[in-house]
Scaffold this active site. Structure first.
Site, PDB file in Angstrom:
ATOM      1  N   ARG A  74      32.701  14.570 -16.020  1.00  0.00           N
ATOM      2  CA  ARG A  74      31.839  14.042 -14.134  1.00  0.00           C
ATOM      3  C   ARG A  74      31.402  15.180 -13.818  1.00  0.00           C
ATOM      4  O   ARG A  74      31.948  16.792 -13.498  1.00  0.00           O
ATOM      5  CB  ARG A  74      33.024  13.624 -13.355  1.00  0.00           C
ATOM      6  CG  ARG A  74      33.656  12.448 -14.034  1.00  0.00           C
ATOM      7  CD  ARG A  74      32.787  11.349 -14.149  1.00  0.00           C
ATOM      8  NE  ARG A  74      33.259  10.216 -14.776  1.00  0.00           N
ATOM      9  CZ  ARG A  74      32.282   8.975 -15.210  1.00  0.00           C
ATOM     10  NH1 ARG A  74      31.442   8.681 -14.977  1.00  0.00           N
ATOM     11  NH2 ARG A  74      33.528   7.976 -15.613  1.00  0.00           N
ATOM     12  N   GLU A 106      21.692  12.924  -9.986  1.00  0.00           N
ATOM     13  CA  GLU A 106      20.815  12.330 -11.632  1.00  0.00           C
ATOM     14  C   GLU A 106      19.795  11.073 -11.180  1.00  0.00           C
ATOM     15  O   GLU A 106      20.601  10.387  -9.834  1.00  0.00           O
ATOM     16  CB  GLU A 106      22.281  11.766 -12.143  1.00  0.00           C
ATOM     17  CG  GLU A 106      23.446  12.791 -12.896  1.00  0.00           C
ATOM     18  CD  GLU A 106      24.167  12.465 -14.213  1.00  0.00           C
ATOM     19  OE1 GLU A 106      24.598  11.380 -14.661  1.00  0.00           O
ATOM     20  OE2 GLU A 106      24.690  13.243 -14.566  1.00  0.00           O
ATOM     21  N   HIS A 153      22.169  14.029 -19.704  1.00  0.00           N
ATOM     22  CA  HIS A 153      23.356  12.601 -19.732  1.00  0.00           C
ATOM     23  C   HIS A 153      22.832  11.684 -20.949  1.00  0.00           C
ATOM     24  O   HIS A 153      23.228  10.478 -21.071  1.00  0.00           O
ATOM     25  CB  HIS A 153      23.306  12.096 -18.031  1.00  0.00           C
ATOM     26  CG  HIS A 153      24.514  11.611 -17.954  1.00  0.00           C
ATOM     27  ND1 HIS A 153      25.091  11.071 -16.231  1.00  0.00           N
ATOM     28  CD2 HIS A 153      25.406  10.845 -19.119  1.00  0.00           C
ATOM     29  CE1 HIS A 153      26.687  10.756 -17.390  1.00  0.00           C
ATOM     30  NE2 HIS A 153      26.475  10.214 -18.434  1.00  0.00           N
TER      31      HIS A 153
END
Length: 337
Positions: free
Chosen positions: A248, A276, A295
């Protein structure tokens, strides 16, 4: 066959990736009258109208499904009993009050842990070999190796893992051929649980960061863990060490990470970030000692059907009255990103 009303809300590529023809055919056999809507169709009609027309008791969703409305009345009166979310986090899709009002929600849970761990192993090896730097330098700058190399190997190294959940366990198994010595800081895991995987316990984050050349961030994002990896800990990583984050982004103080990496004493390999997509002007994008991925740690396109099959198996459990796997409880919901 089931008498339950099923509504599937996926766009075409989600349907193809998560529920390819063999899985889709299996779903149709269970629900001959299933309804299929794209996310655009749901957005155009609105959830209230869709619930009124279709009256689904079971809902399958993907990444692009519009968020359920926060109205308490609709949460109580929709008739929806089970939401099978094929990807991971449901925070942007399901308001908390729907779960409070009895909606059962599940996601891909541990079904993709091995794929995330595979990405973690790739990032560790790539970070040690400085692949991010050399790939760019050779493509853009005509670079070639010099005598001043700092590439390293994973064999025989000390690896520290912050958090010891399903992904960490898969990663430990993947690293076994490299003869690494693994330790973890995860106070909630029993000594027996660590011994099963041959992992040593670190008694503090300070011990974890200072005694391992490679640190892998995989801690759950709890209120206590937010920003817990700060400058003091990052500076404890031995010089030339590697910090990998496939967990995370918000567990790490990103400004502190930027400052530490800017000094060039450690390397980093990152797949997750506080914001993000990673902003175009982020200093991380300009650092030669930082390997970046957008990601990508979740399931690769070819492995999404694994999550689809997992979701379908959960629906079958639901219909047969058996316990579901990877249920999103209120506690899990509150800890998710």
């Amino acid at each position: 066959m089931s008498n339950e009303n099923l509504l599937v809300v996926l766009n075409e590529w989600e349907k193809e990736d998560f529920l390819p023809p063999p899985l889709w055919s299996r779903l149709e056999k269970i629900f001959p009258q299933l309804q299929y809507h794209t996310p655009d169709e749901i957005a155009k009609k609105g959830w209230a109208r869709v619930f009124s027309e279709v009256k689904p008791s079971i809902l399958i969703t993907g990444w692009r499904a519009p968020p359920l409305p926060p109205e308490v009345g609709l949460a109580r009166e929709s008739g929806l009993k089970y939401l099978c979310h094929l990807p991971g986090s449901v925070r942007k899709l399901v308001p908390r009050l729907w779960i409070e009002n009895g909606l059962i929600v599940s996601n891909w849970g541990r079904s993709i842990s091995h794929v995330v761990a595979e990405c973690g192993l790739m990032m560790i090896i790539s970070g040690l070999r400085r692949a991010g730097y050399w790939n760019y330098a050779m493509h853009r700058n005509g670079a070639w190796k010099t005598d001043a190399l700092d590439t390293q190997s994973l064999f025989g190294r000390r690896v520290g893992i912050h958090g010891f959940g399903a992904i960490s366990r898969c990663l430990v198994k993947l690293m076994e051929p490299f003869g690494v010595e693994v330790s973890t800081y995860s106070p909630s895991v029993s000594d027996e649980g660590l011994a099963e995987y041959g992992v040593q316990r670190s008694n503090s984050l300070e011990e974890l960061f200072s005694e391992n050349h490679i640190i892998v961030e995989l801690a759950a994002l709890t209120p206590e863990a937010e920003g817990i990896v700060g400058e003091r800990l990052l500076r404890m990583i031995p010089e030339g060490g590697l910090f990998v984050n496939i967990g995370r982004g918000a567990v790490v103080d990103e400004d502190a990470l930027i400052r530490t990496c800017a000094e060039g004493k450690i390397h980093a390999a990152l797949d997750v970030y506080c914001t993000e997509p990673l902003p175009a002007d982020s200093p991380l994008r300009k650092m030669e000692n930082v390997l970046l991925l957008p990601h990508l740690g979740g399931p690769t396109v070819d492995q999404r059907q694994t999550a689809g099959a997992y979701g379908l198996a959960n629906i079958e459990r639901y219909l047969s009255g058996n316990p579901l796997e990877s249920v999103v409880t209120l506690d899990i919901y509150d800890r998710a990103t």
